[in-house]
Design an enzyme around this catalytic site. Structure first.
Site, mmCIF file in Angstrom:
data_model
loop_
_atom_site.group_PDB
_atom_site.id
_atom_site.type_symbol
_atom_site.label_atom_id
_atom_site.label_comp_id
_atom_site.label_asym_id
_atom_site.label_seq_id
_atom_site.Cartn_x
_atom_site.Cartn_y
_atom_site.Cartn_z
ATOM 1 C CB CYS A 237 -5.453 -1.190 -1.688
ATOM 2 S SG CYS A 237 -6.767 -0.108 -0.564
ATOM 3 C CD GLU B 47 -5.304 -5.717 -1.530
ATOM 4 O OE1 GLU B 47 -5.053 -4.599 -0.737
ATOM 5 O OE2 GLU B 47 -6.277 -6.606 -0.733
ATOM 6 C CB CYS C 213 -8.784 -4.102 -4.018
ATOM 7 S SG CYS C 213 -7.732 -3.127 -3.834
ATOM 8 C CG ASN D 6 -0.325 -0.182 2.690
ATOM 9 O OD1 ASN D 6 0.630 -0.714 2.577
ATOM 10 N ND2 ASN D 6 -0.755 0.024 3.371
ATOM 11 C CD GLU E 227 -1.255 5.083 4.451
ATOM 12 O OE1 GLU E 227 -0.695 5.163 5.231
ATOM 13 O OE2 GLU E 227 -2.437 3.773 5.297
HETATM 14 N N1 THU Z 1 -5.149 -1.214 2.819
HETATM 15 C C1 THU Z 1 -5.048 -2.977 1.044
HETATM 16 O O1 THU Z 1 -3.565 -2.227 1.190
HETATM 17 N N2 THU Z 1 -5.862 -3.268 1.242
HETATM 18 C C2 THU Z 1 -7.340 -3.209 1.458
HETATM 19 O O2 THU Z 1 -7.673 -4.613 0.858
HETATM 20 C C3 THU Z 1 -7.732 -2.614 2.188
HETATM 21 C C4 THU Z 1 -6.916 -1.851 3.075
HETATM 22 C C5 THU Z 1 -4.303 -0.362 3.027
HETATM 23 C C6 THU Z 1 -4.668 1.059 2.279
HETATM 24 C C7 THU Z 1 -5.176 2.150 3.483
HETATM 25 O O3 THU Z 1 -3.059 2.292 3.153
HETATM 26 C C8 THU Z 1 -4.385 1.196 4.940
HETATM 27 O O4 THU Z 1 -5.018 -0.146 3.882
HETATM 28 C C9 THU Z 1 -5.258 1.747 6.384
HETATM 29 O O5 THU Z 1 -7.121 1.134 5.460
#
Ligand code: THU
Length: 143
Positions: A63, A65, A99, A52, A54
């Site tokens: 995310c 995925e 995702c 992920n 940000e």
């Molecule tokens: N996140 C993912 O990488 N995958 C998911 O399926 C759910 C959430 C990440 C997004 C964000 O950077 C952090 O988790 C908190 O939501």
């Protein structure tokens, strides 16, 4: 039809899980502190990993995925057979709705596996996580 659990050979499954775990180390998540790693098995048989990423403008967070899937497609994959997502938690967490939609675009029949820091795990075909999905075929049905 064989149960979903037997669809991926064990060595390949282990490799996907190892790569998803190591991808989480490259997560850029200073805002949530929630590191996520993903590994995607492309139709070519190659594995593509992602974490992920940000952003200070929170809505732009991507995310793990989707990072892995976009990277797979950018590397030349046209389909996705499996997605493994790792979270450093006691309970496995399955992919978010966005995702799931992106997985559907390239892997409506993909196997989705969620692993974590315990033996807890989730495993389901995408069709079960996103039933009656909207997909590319719907756009061909315009009059
Ligand atoms: N996140 C993912 O990488 N995958 C998911 O399926 C759910 C959430 C990440 C997004 C964000 O950077 C952090 O988790 C908190 O939501």
């Amino acid at each position: 039809m064989p149960p979903v659990l037997t669809l991926l050979p064990a060595p390949l499954r282990r490799q996907l899980e190892r790569l998803a775990r190591s991808a989480a180390k490259r997560s850029y998540s200073p805002y949530s502190g929630f590191r996520v790693g993903a590994a995607v098995l492309g139709g070519s048989g190659k594995i593509h990993a992602g974490a992920n990423v940000e952003n200070a403008s929170y809505g732009l967070c991507n995310c793990a995925e989707r990072t892995a899937i976009f990277s797979a497609i950018a590397a030349g994959e046209t389909s996705i057979a499996a997605v493994v997502v790792y979270t450093p938690t006691a309970k496995a967490s399955s992919p978010c709705g966005a995702c799931r939609q992106v997985i559907n675009e390239f892997g409506p029949g993909a196997l989705v596996i969620s692993i974590c820091n315990t033996q807890d795990r989730l495993e389901a075909p995408l069709s079960q996580l996103l039933p009656a999905a909207f997909g590319p075929a719907h756009l061909l049905r315009r009059k």
